[in-house]
Enzyme design. Structure first.
Site, mmCIF file in Angstrom:
data_model
loop_
_atom_site.group_PDB
_atom_site.id
_atom_site.type_symbol
_atom_site.label_atom_id
_atom_site.label_comp_id
_atom_site.label_asym_id
_atom_site.label_seq_id
_atom_site.Cartn_x
_atom_site.Cartn_y
_atom_site.Cartn_z
ATOM 1 N N PHE A 1 43.462 4.352 60.056
ATOM 2 C CA PHE A 1 43.605 3.581 61.291
ATOM 3 C C PHE A 1 43.084 4.330 62.518
ATOM 4 O O PHE A 1 43.308 3.902 63.643
ATOM 5 C CB PHE A 1 45.080 3.213 61.514
ATOM 6 N N LYS B 1 45.244 -3.074 56.160
ATOM 7 C CA LYS B 1 44.131 -2.627 57.003
ATOM 8 C C LYS B 1 43.411 -3.814 57.631
ATOM 9 O O LYS B 1 43.123 -3.834 58.834
ATOM 10 C CB LYS B 1 43.154 -1.788 56.154
ATOM 11 N N GLY C 1 36.926 -7.914 78.894
ATOM 12 C CA GLY C 1 35.674 -7.172 79.045
ATOM 13 C C GLY C 1 34.577 -7.812 78.221
ATOM 14 O O GLY C 1 34.522 -9.038 78.082
ATOM 15 N N CYS D 1 33.978 -1.378 62.896
ATOM 16 C CA CYS D 1 35.113 -1.906 62.128
ATOM 17 C C CYS D 1 35.478 -3.355 62.418
ATOM 18 O O CYS D 1 35.525 -4.169 61.492
ATOM 19 C CB CYS D 1 36.323 -1.010 62.347
HETATM 20 N N1 LIG Z 1 34.734 4.704 62.106
HETATM 21 C C1 LIG Z 1 35.983 4.313 62.274
HETATM 22 O O1 LIG Z 1 36.504 4.291 63.388
HETATM 23 C C2 LIG Z 1 36.809 3.874 61.094
HETATM 24 C C3 LIG Z 1 38.198 3.757 61.229
HETATM 25 C C4 LIG Z 1 38.939 3.374 60.128
HETATM 26 C C5 LIG Z 1 38.329 3.099 58.910
HETATM 27 N N2 LIG Z 1 36.970 3.212 58.821
HETATM 28 C C6 LIG Z 1 36.355 2.953 57.515
HETATM 29 O O2 LIG Z 1 36.073 4.213 56.914
HETATM 30 C C7 LIG Z 1 34.870 4.159 56.142
HETATM 31 C C8 LIG Z 1 33.888 5.200 56.630
HETATM 32 O O3 LIG Z 1 33.562 4.886 57.961
HETATM 33 P P1 LIG Z 1 32.757 5.904 58.882
HETATM 34 O O4 LIG Z 1 32.697 5.288 60.234
HETATM 35 O O5 LIG Z 1 33.318 7.267 58.728
HETATM 36 O O6 LIG Z 1 31.320 5.832 58.176
HETATM 37 P P2 LIG Z 1 30.033 6.741 58.451
HETATM 38 O O7 LIG Z 1 28.882 5.863 58.216
HETATM 39 O O8 LIG Z 1 30.189 7.424 59.772
HETATM 40 O O9 LIG Z 1 30.107 7.858 57.321
HETATM 41 C C9 LIG Z 1 29.941 7.601 55.974
HETATM 42 C C10 LIG Z 1 29.291 8.826 55.347
HETATM 43 O O10 LIG Z 1 29.315 8.672 53.936
HETATM 44 C C11 LIG Z 1 28.141 9.270 53.415
HETATM 45 N N3 LIG Z 1 27.904 8.754 52.053
HETATM 46 C C12 LIG Z 1 27.548 7.507 51.681
HETATM 47 N N4 LIG Z 1 27.431 7.437 50.332
HETATM 48 C C13 LIG Z 1 27.742 8.652 49.852
HETATM 49 C C14 LIG Z 1 27.828 9.208 48.544
HETATM 50 N N5 LIG Z 1 27.562 8.478 47.459
HETATM 51 N N6 LIG Z 1 28.168 10.499 48.430
HETATM 52 C C15 LIG Z 1 28.428 11.255 49.522
HETATM 53 N N7 LIG Z 1 28.368 10.779 50.777
HETATM 54 C C16 LIG Z 1 28.040 9.497 50.942
HETATM 55 C C17 LIG Z 1 27.066 8.899 54.420
HETATM 56 O O11 LIG Z 1 25.953 9.768 54.331
HETATM 57 C C18 LIG Z 1 27.840 9.030 55.743
HETATM 58 O O12 LIG Z 1 27.676 10.310 56.315
HETATM 59 C C19 LIG Z 1 34.380 2.712 56.265
HETATM 60 O O13 LIG Z 1 34.871 1.969 55.192
HETATM 61 C C20 LIG Z 1 35.020 2.239 57.563
HETATM 62 O O14 LIG Z 1 35.202 0.840 57.589
HETATM 63 C C21 LIG Z 1 36.202 3.617 59.873
#
Ligand SMILES: NC(=O)c1ccc[n+]([C@@H]2O[C@H](COP(=O)([O-])OP(=O)(O)OC[C@H]3O[C@@H](n4cnc5c(N)ncnc54)[C@H](O)[C@@H]3O)[C@@H](O)[C@H]2O)c1
Length: 457
Positions: free
Chosen positions: A160, A230, A279, A286
């Site tokens: 989260f 989620k 806004g 997300c």
């Molecule tokens: N960004 C947010 O604020 C947030 C918050 C909560 C949940 N999420 C969820 O978390 C997950 C990740 O989000 P994020 O924003 O960190 O994504 P991101 O795109 O910033 O990072 C994902 C990373 O995974 C790597 N990757 C992809 N396939 C791979 C593999 N097979 N082996 C190794 N590395 C691999 C990519 O190179 C990338 O660096 C998503 O499902 C997103 O919905 C994101």
């Protein structure tokens, strides 16, 4: 502190994986952070954070004795206690979620487990209903190929955290949700989060415990409910933002001030003041993706999610309202110069995924405007990702303002609160300001001679 030190492998070192990995290492666990992107890993190995997240660099330094960065799962500990999958789960064009990266990681984990291990495999990525089962079956298939008898557990542990305050959200969360069917998985995850649940770690100087913060709740449920939690959480927040934006539109028509309306309803504890700022609507990786995903999931059960669909429509309408406001004030967009103050979808991040700025820029260019842009952090990322967009990059707000017919505030970075409006006024061709985040004092800007338009005021 009597916390147990676990061996943790995090796959995917983006916003979630890196923030989580660094915090878990800071809390005393041994952490291997893996990403398939070699460039990311090389940078991290050099001690440099690959995402812009306040305080992350400093925490990386503090946690470095417990942190290893690598590009292959072969470097995982042979006796890893917890594998955390934190790879991206982007939208497909129909709104469904592409979980191929999660499946790929599950295959790779299945290929390295050995007979003696009993790890917990955690889905931290936001994944559709049934993904925990999917991960389990993928791993079982891979183990069977090698005839390995490893007893492993799969748990859903949705994340989260918010970008821009990821470290605070990780160390001081409202709750930790674990969806698992088997007790050993729950126990291991309780150990993983023990320092956070008990708040017994030494506080990092730059991230003191927020006033009034108590211990977070540890919610144990089944994997399907955890997965749905989620989506329900993000859908609700998205809906709250769209709710206030819909009322902002009406406030403009009837002559009310949405800021006062928001305060008037937000002080009712049943409603709460947060996520009630009118806004340009939500953006980021997300809310858009997750609302579409849950609408898609429900459609598979022939169950329309009416509220969420409306929230999505209101959100994207909000972006184009800016252009309509410009049209109503400066009339002719073709040949006008419009300056965008801020690009990232919110302050304190360089993330441009689904940022309102992108839709607004595209529309302005389509209408024939000359577009200038400035962002204190996201400018380079913008150049990298959107080089095809014909805009002029500026190094500061003053350069941006030169010869503009209108300025539009897109992102409420705190540094913008010190904009020298008298100077800016002298640089512009027409003094029009659209305050897309209701950040500025309307009366002050009008006194300076600006035509000011906020959202819902
Ligand atoms: N960004 C947010 O604020 C947030 C918050 C909560 C949940 N999420 C969820 O978390 C997950 C990740 O989000 P994020 O924003 O960190 O994504 P991101 O795109 O910033 O990072 C994902 C990373 O995974 C790597 N990757 C992809 N396939 C791979 C593999 N097979 N082996 C190794 N590395 C691999 C990519 O190179 C990338 O660096 C998503 O499902 C997103 O919905 C994101």
């Amino acid at each position: 502190m009597n916390n147990v030190q676990l061996k943790v492998v995090i796959v995917g070192t983006g916003y979630v994986g890196l923030s989580t990995g660094v915090c878990l290492a800071y809390l005393g666990h041994k952490v291997v952070c893996i990403d398939k992107n070699k460039k990311i890993i090389d940078t991290l190995k050099n001690g440099v954070a690959t995402i812009y997240e306040p305080g992350l660099q400093d925490m990386m330094e503090k946690a470095k004795k417990n942190l290893i960065f690598t590009d292959t799962l072969e470097d995982a500990y042979p006796d890893t206690n917890v594998f955390i999958i934190a790879v991206g789960t982007p939208s497909k064009t129909n709104g469904d979620v592409n979980i191929s990266a999660v499946e790929k990681v599950a295959e790779e984990i299945g290929d390295i487990l050995n007979n003696n291990c009993r790890p917990v495999i955690v889905n931290k990525s936001t994944v559709p209903i049934g993904s925990a089962r999917k991960v389990e079956s993928v791993i079982k298939t891979r183990l069977a190929r090698r005839d390995i008898q490893c007893k492993f557990f799969v748990a859903s542990n949705p994340e989260f955290l918010r970008e821009g305050v990821a470290i605070i959200d990780t160390l001081y969360p409202d709750r930790i949700v674990v969806g698992a069917d088997e007790t050993p998985a729950i126990n291991t995850l309780r150990q993983l989060y023990e320092p956070i649940l008990e708040q017994n770690f030494s506080l990092p100087l730059s991230f003191q415990r927020p006033a009034g913060f108590d211990k977070p709740s540890f919610i144990v449920t089944d994997p399907t409910s955890a997965e749905l939690i989620k989506y329900a959480a993000n859908s609700f927040l998205a809906m709250k933002i769209s709710f206030i934006n819909e009322f902002a539109g009406l406030a403009e028509k009837v002559g009310a001030d949405i800021k006062q309306v928001a305060q008037g309803i937000g002080l009712d504890k049943r409603i709460g003041t947060r996520y009630l700022e009118a806004g340009l609507g939500w953006g980021g990786s997300c809310f858009g993706k997750d609302t579409r995903a849950i609408v898609y999931t429900a459609s598979q059960y022939n169950y329309p999610m009416e509220l969420i669909q409306a929230a999505i429509r209101v959100n994207y309408r909000q972006r184009l309202n800016v252009v309509e406001k410009l049209q109503s004030i400066i009339k002719v967009i073709r040949g006008s110069t419009i300056g965008l103050i801020g690009l990232s979808f919110k302050p304190n991040t360089d993330d441009l995924r689904d940022a309102p700025s992108i839709d607004i820029i595209k529309k302005l260019i389509e209408l024939g405007a000359r577009v200038k842009v400035y962002d204190p952090v996201a400018l380079n990322e913008f150049k990298r990702q959107f080089s095809e967009l014909a805009v002029e990059y500026c190094d500061n707000v003053q350069e941006l303002s030169k010869n503009c017919d209108a300025l539009v505030l897109i992102t409420e970075w705190s540094e913008f609160s010190s904009i020298d409006w008298e100077k800016v006024r002298g640089l512009m061709r027409q003094k029009v300001f659209i305050d897309g985040r209701n950040m500025f004092d309307k009366a002050y800007l009008e006194k300076l001679g600006f035509t000011y338009q906020g959202v819902g005021r």
